[in-house]
Design an enzyme around this catalytic site. Structure first.
Site, PDB file in Angstrom:
ATOM      1  N   ASP A  11       0.028  11.107  -3.728  1.00  0.00           N
ATOM      2  CA  ASP A  11      -0.553   9.853  -3.434  1.00  0.00           C
ATOM      3  C   ASP A  11       0.037   9.111  -2.253  1.00  0.00           C
ATOM      4  O   ASP A  11       0.595   7.864  -2.532  1.00  0.00           O
ATOM      5  CB  ASP A  11      -0.328   8.900  -4.788  1.00  0.00           C
ATOM      6  CG  ASP A  11      -1.109   9.676  -5.986  1.00  0.00           C
ATOM      7  OD1 ASP A  11      -1.805  10.567  -5.916  1.00  0.00           O
ATOM      8  OD2 ASP A  11      -1.029   8.911  -7.107  1.00  0.00           O
ATOM      9  N   HIS A  84      -7.221  -0.555  -7.171  1.00  0.00           N
ATOM     10  CA  HIS A  84      -6.522   0.432  -5.982  1.00  0.00           C
ATOM     11  C   HIS A  84      -7.075   1.581  -5.613  1.00  0.00           C
ATOM     12  O   HIS A  84      -7.867   2.258  -6.885  1.00  0.00           O
ATOM     13  CB  HIS A  84      -5.099   0.388  -6.268  1.00  0.00           C
ATOM     14  CG  HIS A  84      -4.723   1.198  -7.612  1.00  0.00           C
ATOM     15  ND1 HIS A  84      -4.825   0.900  -8.830  1.00  0.00           N
ATOM     16  CD2 HIS A  84      -4.490   2.557  -7.595  1.00  0.00           C
ATOM     17  CE1 HIS A  84      -4.900   1.837  -9.718  1.00  0.00           C
ATOM     18  NE2 HIS A  84      -4.414   2.933  -9.159  1.00  0.00           N
ATOM     19  N   LYS A 109      -7.638  12.729  -8.352  1.00  0.00           N
ATOM     20  CA  LYS A 109      -7.281  12.348  -9.818  1.00  0.00           C
ATOM     21  C   LYS A 109      -7.920  11.063 -10.098  1.00  0.00           C
ATOM     22  O   LYS A 109      -7.635  10.316  -9.185  1.00  0.00           O
ATOM     23  CB  LYS A 109      -5.844  12.817 -10.135  1.00  0.00           C
ATOM     24  CG  LYS A 109      -4.842  11.793  -9.271  1.00  0.00           C
ATOM     25  CD  LYS A 109      -3.537  12.527  -9.613  1.00  0.00           C
ATOM     26  CE  LYS A 109      -2.491  11.607  -8.769  1.00  0.00           C
ATOM     27  NZ  LYS A 109      -2.548  10.058  -9.201  1.00  0.00           N
ATOM     28  N   CYS A 154       3.183   8.307 -10.817  1.00  0.00           N
ATOM     29  CA  CYS A 154       2.531   9.715 -10.603  1.00  0.00           C
ATOM     30  C   CYS A 154       3.622  10.717 -10.108  1.00  0.00           C
ATOM     31  O   CYS A 154       3.282  11.808 -10.498  1.00  0.00           O
ATOM     32  CB  CYS A 154       1.724   9.538  -9.241  1.00  0.00           C
ATOM     33  SG  CYS A 154       0.114   8.393  -9.993  1.00  0.00           S
TER      34      CYS A 154
END
Ligand code: VGL
Ligand code: ZN
Length: 208
Positions: A11, A84, A109, A154
């Protein structure tokens, strides 16, 4: 057979760095680490949080709720976040300073409205796989290094799932930053990873 080492960049997106919608403190500091270590790996993959606008993790999609509140989302406890990483918006793009030339594949994802997906491997209820686990096994990868944003969400769930899938798993400590909603969250996440067998390394000391 030689060990196949893979790097998972978690991410590294505009919304997770200062100025973004869900800014991780000092999040942009991991970009130089990502750019420096990639050449050490046989395979580099990345993840991209990629939500539809009506995603169930957004506080705005729950009447009267605010970021940080917790709701029941289809039977799972869900922390609510600011809007977001909405699909096809600048906030969801990979960081412009990130060297993407060696990234073999980007796994998106969080695309299902009704469930969040912190891990690079599975959604939060382990209902659906992203395909990353099979891809790594097909390519003969045995050792995984994880870095990125955010340590306590994450990154953590990616590392824990990597362990549960049987991979030797390393966390590149200096390549991660956390959200830290509560004091101690980041440290607790690191302890949880260590307890599951994740090994912590500093990129330079590990020769990366
Ligand atoms: C993340 C919260 C919500 C992360 C993604 O990348 O750690 N955290 N969505
Ligand atoms: Zn998200």
């Amino acid at each position: 057979m030689a060990t196949m080492n893979a790097l998972i960049l978690v991410d590294l997106q505009n919304d997770f760095v200062p100025g973004g919608a869900l800014a991780v403190p000092d999040g942009d500091a991991v970009v130089p680490v990502a750019n420096r270590v990639q050449s050490r790996f046989d395979l580099v993959v990345a993840t991209q949080d990629w939500h539809p606008p009506d995603h169930g993790s957004f506080a705005t999609n729950h009447e009267g709720k605010r970021p940080g509140d917790v709701v029941d989302l289809n039977g799972l406890q869900q922390i609510l976040w600011p809007v977001h990483c909405v699909q096809n918006t600048p906030g969801a793009e990979l960081l412009s300073g990130l060297d993407t030339r060696r990234i073999a594949r980007v796994f998106t994802k969080g695309t299902d409205t009704g469930i969040d997906s912190y891990s690079a491997f599975f959604d939060n209820d382990h209902r659906k796989a992203t395909g990353l686990g099979d891809e790594l096994k097909d390519r003969g990868v045995s050792r995984i290094y994880v870095m990125g944003l955010a340590t306590d969400y994450c990154v953590k769930f990616t590392a824990l799932d990597a362990r549960s899938l049987g991979f030797e798993t390393f966390l590149i400590d200096d390549g991660c930053r956390g959200v830290g909603l509560k004091p101690g969250d980041i440290e607790a996440a690191i302890e949880e990873m260590k307890s599951s067998g994740v090994m912590l390394v500093k990129s330079e000391k590990a020769g990366l």
